[in-house]
Design an enzyme around this catalytic site. Sequence first.
Site, PDB file in Angstrom:
ATOM      1  CB  SER A 143       5.392   7.312  -4.688  1.00 45.32           C
ATOM      2  OG  SER A 143       5.774   6.843  -5.788  1.00 45.32           O
ATOM      3  CD  GLU A 147      16.791   3.580  -5.134  1.00 47.18           C
ATOM      4  OE1 GLU A 147      16.493   2.360  -4.980  1.00 47.18           O
ATOM      5  OE2 GLU A 147      17.682   4.045  -3.748  1.00 47.18           O
ATOM      6  N   GLY A 148      12.477   5.551  -6.622  1.00 40.95           N
ATOM      7  CA  GLY A 148      11.939   6.823  -6.780  1.00 40.95           C
ATOM      8  C   GLY A 148      11.418   6.918  -8.282  1.00 40.95           C
ATOM      9  CB  THR A 149       8.200   7.001  -9.815  1.00 44.27           C
ATOM     10  OG1 THR A 149       7.686   8.265  -9.373  1.00 44.27           O
ATOM     11  CG2 THR A 149       7.681   5.707  -9.191  1.00 44.27           C
ATOM     12  CB  THR A 185      15.830  -6.389  -5.317  1.00 40.54           C
ATOM     13  OG1 THR A 185      14.936  -5.530  -6.169  1.00 40.54           O
ATOM     14  CG2 THR A 185      16.901  -7.154  -6.296  1.00 40.54           C
ATOM     15  N   GLY A 206       0.860  -1.335  -0.165  1.00 41.22           N
ATOM     16  CA  GLY A 206       0.007   0.104   0.141  1.00 41.22           C
ATOM     17  C   GLY A 206       0.876   1.303  -0.034  1.00 41.22           C
TER      18      GLY A 206
END
Lengths: 320, 379, 262
Positions: free
Chosen positions: B131, B362-364, B157, B128
């Site tokens: 970002s 890693e941050g959109t 990962t 949920g």
Amino acid sequence: MANILVFTEIHGEHVKSITLEILGKLHGHNIEVAAIGDIPAPALTDLKSYGANKIHSLKGDKLENYSPEGYSHALKEFISTQKYDYIFAGSTSLGKDLIPRLAGMFDAGMASEVTNFVMDGDTFNGTRPLFAGKCLAKVAIQGPRPHFITVRPNSIGLPENPKSGSGEASDSNVNAGDIKAAIKEIIKGASEKLDLTEANIIVSGGRAMKNTENFSILNELADVIGATVGASRAAVDSGYAPHSMQVGQTGKTVAPTLYIACGISGAIQHLAGMRTSKVIVAINTDPDAPIFTKADYGIVGDLFTVVPLLTAEFKNLLNK
Amino acid sequence: MDFSYTDEQKEIREQVLKFSKNEILPIAQELDTHETFPLDLLKNAWQLGFVNTSIPAEYGGVGFKTLDSVIISECLAYGCMGVNTILMANDLALLPIVIAGNHEQKERFLKPFTEDYKIAAFCLTEPGHGSDAAGVKTHFKEDGADLIINGEKMWITNAGFADLFVVYGTIDAKLGHKGLSAVVVDGKSQGIKLGKPEKKMGHKCSDTRSVTFENVRIPKENILGNLGEGWAIAMKTLDHSRPLVASSAVGGAQCALDLSKKYAQERIQFGKPIAQHQAIQFMLADMAMKVEASRLLVFKAAWLLDEGKPNTEASSYAKAFAADACMEITTDAVQIYGGYGYSKEYPVEKLMRDAKLIQIYEGTSQIQRLVIAREVLKY
Amino acid sequence: MNIFVCIKQVPDTETKVTPNGDGSFIETNSIKWIMNPYDEFAVEQALLLKAANAGATVTVARVGAVKDTESLRTALAMGADDAILVEAEDNLDSYMTAKALKGAIEKSGKSADFIFTGKQAIDDDCLQVPQLLGQMMNLPSVSVVVGFEANDTSLTIKREIEGGALEIYEFSAPAVIACNKGLNTPRYASLPGIMKAKKKPLLQLSLADVSVSAEDRRIVYTDFQLPPEKPAGKTFSAMEEGTQQNVVSEVVSLLRNEAKVI
């Protein structure tokens, strides 16, 4: 007129043909030939017909097998008793190893891997490939004599009309000197075929092979010319050959000197695997097959007729 | 301003790229097709010192600067972006320890990674909360000398192979980012439940799963910094990890460009190689410009960090630009290959699938733009 | 045990080679220089020998111009102990190179037990330096080495000759060994190795230091050119009955006499 010695190697009853290629280019000069050990009569005949005046058989102990030290010592001893301007040899396994050491004994220069040359009066002027054949350059030798040259086999070709020499054969005694590295054993080449990626000659079959059994006619050709057999993706997908034989985008990438494509259309996937082949021969019944745009020699014909004829023709040529 | 590589960097680049081209690239398609975790390959890379580049020299690391790390990462990604994701994930997990761990923690957690090939997993994202990372619900409860962890992490990962997990959670969700905390969890701890490996669009060799922590107990000695300092640690980590991930995009894009260049010179249409048609030339030119620009942004972000200067903005520039550029470049690569590009027989469709993830993790690219806009609008 | 390795730095195999303006050499501006591929086997064999002999050292030597990425440093990163660079132009001939390498080895102050080289350099493909070096230093040399076994008293070396046959040599050190592909699998330089290489000694010498001068030149190359364009392909029709034999004979003859591949 220069004084030239050509070092030769005996192969069976004859000299290696590179010697005759070299002799063919030296007409007009005083040509002598030397070999370590006995020279069979047929070899003497050839050497005479190709222009050799004096033929020297150099004999001594410890010279039955090749050794860089033994052969170079023996040749140095012999050459020092003569006055040669140039020493030529074929750029064979042995030549490549022996001649540099021999030249070093005279502090003399050596031109390697020459693919063509002329004698400008008495001066040698050669051409050779450099950077893996990506360019050509002229090569000249300077410094103390004699000058040494090795010539790449099959580059000059045999002369069409060789002029004969006086062909006087004689024996000379030579010493092998001190040999610190000696051959203990020679192991004959394995009859296993080279891997596709290492092969110098490749014969490949395509969809037109129709089944696995038919690959035997390619194997026969391969055996005669010393080739490895490959296959196109279409042949492999149809089950005529295993994936390990596949040449192409999803198969192996090969770079042989000669690639013979039998019944292969030449789609881009296949070309991707063999386009850097030096010479490409294609056999296909379809004159519009893309492979013909890449082939150096194309035969529009049925591979089932043509390939066996090729096998017979090569057999004839190579057994000569 | 010196734009040249140092002698060591040139050597590093040459060796890593050689390894990448000879060992990774030839098996990349197979790893993708069979979704194989390439343990032997990873061990080889570790043995050569290509992994865990963020571990400082005092704890057994080589002593690389960030600039060296991004060069190594770019070269590894050239072979396969998926393989590099696996390797980079170690640094993403270990960085919080490097940044906020005390001496004892660094000895305890980092040293083993320099003695043998070990795998780490970094756990922040939840089903949920992606970002909106500050809102993570994984709960840390103090229990005497221990901390009890409960929660579910997603898209982790290396989950299936991790020796170590670095987990972000909160002591009190109501505190928002002020409750965020970072802890280290031994992979063998009781109560860690792994989900099945996710079936993904790309980076298929990388093992990605959900990880559920069910009353997992860790000693308080495993808390990085203090409880409630997690957000600061995360932010500092990103300053290093964003350029690193961006360099992966540069490597993948460079590979796509090199392949396209080669194909365009071989494929003949309308009587000449397509590389001689302007339409293709313009595409190649755009691809080349974007790769170089991406690389320079990555280098600057890394350089700023090495100089001890703030690099948050530069990191976001690098991550957003390089990831988006890689997506464009790999898409163009498929386009240049045409029908063959669409086929799995050719290597470029994998690159396009792999590129997509870099715009997301890693941050959109959208979050990066928020970060950048905030800086831009400051003055 | 003192082990030496002689390496050369050559243009990368993918380099597009073009003759320079006056044909005196090739354009060197955009060349990427790499360690001669055959030399990698030499470095590896030296390192393997070092590992098997306590106290052995490996010295790597090169003759040529200073380069951006120095192959000597790569060899040091792989595990060699120290390096010698004889600074010179890249176009020395084999005689000058062998003489310079001999001088460099002598300047090191260590007497060589083994000298490893690659079997040939892929730029000029002369295949002379190992043998010349052996002759100049009065050492035996074996080339195209694909097998190497060293024990306390002797060396067994496998040399590859025509037809894939092998000559098995037996002799004692010191010797020059010119390595071929297949002898071993060269290791990658590790990154820690690269960082350590920085601190390893690299001795820089001039040609004068090793007693080599322009007078030592024996070979002169001129008139560099691209090879002639491949002639357009020839296609022969062999569909009709009776035409096949002629076509086959013609093609085989061309393959022998024109293409010179058989």
